[in-house]
Design a protein around this motif. Sequence first.
Motif, mmCIF file in Angstrom:
data_model
loop_
_atom_site.group_PDB
_atom_site.id
_atom_site.type_symbol
_atom_site.label_atom_id
_atom_site.label_comp_id
_atom_site.label_asym_id
_atom_site.label_seq_id
_atom_site.Cartn_x
_atom_site.Cartn_y
_atom_site.Cartn_z
ATOM 1 N N ASP A 1 24.094 12.453 18.745
ATOM 2 C CA ASP A 1 22.737 12.760 18.317
ATOM 3 C C ASP A 1 22.809 14.036 17.488
ATOM 4 N N ILE A 2 22.838 13.889 16.161
ATOM 5 C CA ILE A 2 23.013 15.030 15.268
ATOM 6 C C ILE A 2 21.663 15.695 15.022
ATOM 7 N N PRO A 3 21.514 16.979 15.343
ATOM 8 C CA PRO A 3 20.248 17.661 15.065
ATOM 9 C C PRO A 3 20.030 17.780 13.564
ATOM 10 N N PRO A 4 18.780 17.793 13.102
ATOM 11 C CA PRO A 4 18.521 17.852 11.657
ATOM 12 C C PRO A 4 18.908 19.179 11.027
ATOM 13 N N THR A 5 18.972 20.248 11.806
ATOM 14 C CA THR A 5 19.368 21.560 11.295
ATOM 15 C C THR A 5 20.252 22.245 12.327
ATOM 16 N N GLY A 6 20.892 23.342 11.901
ATOM 17 C CA GLY A 6 21.680 24.147 12.823
ATOM 18 C C GLY A 6 23.107 23.676 12.964
ATOM 19 N N ALA B 1 26.068 26.968 11.491
ATOM 20 C CA ALA B 1 24.610 26.836 11.461
ATOM 21 C C ALA B 1 24.056 26.714 10.049
ATOM 22 N N THR B 2 24.737 27.296 9.046
ATOM 23 C CA THR B 2 24.277 27.164 7.658
ATOM 24 C C THR B 2 24.707 25.840 7.045
ATOM 25 N N ARG B 3 25.560 25.131 7.753
ATOM 26 C CA ARG B 3 26.099 23.841 7.317
ATOM 27 C C ARG B 3 26.808 23.929 5.968
ATOM 28 N N PHE C 1 28.373 23.755 -1.723
ATOM 29 C CA PHE C 1 29.139 23.706 -0.476
ATOM 30 C C PHE C 1 28.304 23.226 0.708
ATOM 31 N N THR C 2 27.056 22.875 0.488
ATOM 32 C CA THR C 2 26.163 22.523 1.588
ATOM 33 C C THR C 2 26.431 21.113 2.103
ATOM 34 N N VAL C 3 26.528 20.983 3.414
ATOM 35 C CA VAL C 3 26.626 19.679 4.062
ATOM 36 C C VAL C 3 25.218 19.282 4.505
ATOM 37 N N THR C 4 24.677 18.256 3.894
ATOM 38 C CA THR C 4 23.343 17.798 4.255
ATOM 39 C C THR C 4 23.417 16.792 5.400
ATOM 40 N N GLN C 5 22.257 16.488 5.955
ATOM 41 C CA GLN C 5 22.207 15.477 7.006
ATOM 42 C C GLN C 5 22.737 14.145 6.493
ATOM 43 N N GLY C 6 22.479 13.871 5.212
ATOM 44 C CA GLY C 6 22.939 12.620 4.628
ATOM 45 C C GLY C 6 24.437 12.542 4.434
ATOM 46 N N ASN C 7 25.138 13.693 4.453
ATOM 47 C CA ASN C 7 26.597 13.701 4.316
ATOM 48 C C ASN C 7 27.312 13.421 5.630
ATOM 49 N N ILE C 8 26.560 13.454 6.746
ATOM 50 C CA ILE C 8 27.153 13.264 8.068
ATOM 51 C C ILE C 8 27.059 11.798 8.464
ATOM 52 N N LYS C 9 28.148 11.266 8.980
ATOM 53 C CA LYS C 9 28.157 9.856 9.395
ATOM 54 C C LYS C 9 27.253 9.630 10.606
#
Length: 384
Positions: free
Chosen positions: A68-73, A85-87, A376-384
């Motif tokens: 369960d990946i949180p949307p931020t943090g 935390a900055t992803r 360099f930002t990892v967005t929620q969409g970049n996470i499987k």
Amino acid sequence: MKTIGPHRISFTLPYLFVFAFLFYITSCSKDASILTEQEDAVSEDTEEMNDDSSNDDTSNDNSSDTMDIPPTGAVVFNQDFTLDATRSVANYVLPQSDYNLFLEGEGNLKQVSEKAYQYFKDDFDYIIILSVEAVKPPDLFFGRSTLVQNQVQGLGSNTYDNSATYGSEGKLKSIIYMPRTEYIKSGPFLHEIAHSWGNKGIIPTTVGGHWGYASVAGQLGGFDEIEDLGNNTYQGKLNGQNGFGAFANGGNSVIYGDLELYAMGLIGADELEPIQVAVNPEGTQAYGQFTADAIGIYTAQDLINEHGARVPSTADSQKVFKALTIVISTEAISQEKMDEVTSNLDNFSRQAAPDASWGSTKNFWLATKEKATFDFTVTQGNIK
């Protein structure tokens, strides 16, 4: 000064090569030391032949599709792999033996990339791997760029795609390794990025993968002016001062030369000035002085006649590059170290000048003359 046209010069670059060279890294920032005549081994292998997938410890880890990946943090994917935390930075905790291999120049790139692709989608042009050494090991290079694929035509190299070797489905272009996180700021980060496009044989060089004794005046070396001293001896200059590097020029304090910008697809051939290239150059004891049989001249049209036009063109070339930064360590890095890395990545990726802590050091936007950026930002969409 004896000058000749490009038809008098023959030159061949091998398709795969690993070179070790001396080069100078200097930084105008307050906390960066001046490093002179150290070893810079730049790998432009399209495949890491020494990688041993048997060392890969990722096969039993759970992928993030069950989490369960949180949307931020911050995200803890596994006890040895976290996202800050900055992803913008992941921390991969390695066994001491695996970590030490990187400090010996034999690090397993596949181990890191395949670990990353367990949790992240194939959305990244670059994977940046950083060790946390306070001092560079004495026999280690400052940075190494391992090319994964090339789809650009007109630069003197064939096209190829070895991205599957590292777990990518076709997006990954290069993996850059540097032994200190501080090198994001001081360099050779800009230098290693430049190896994605140059020098692949677009002009002759005796310094493989670099510009050598040529009027490129960029991250991969070269002068912007030469003085004929007579007797086939020349003084190369940079920014009005005697001396230049045949393979690097001052870490992140130097912007990209116009030939580098052309190779990157950021300026057109019509913006290139003729390039001077020394024929059979030999360095002397005096800084920036060299001997040569003659000075060859290459125009933009000469380059196009020999290699073809750059494809994609300037209009269609990539201008924004996405990178995944992974700090490797033997234990979880401190918040202080994480804050330092994220701050430097933020400065490097700004579409503006870096903050005052960088002094006159250049970020990617400034180095490209405000024509391209890194993300360099990892967005929620970049996470499987």
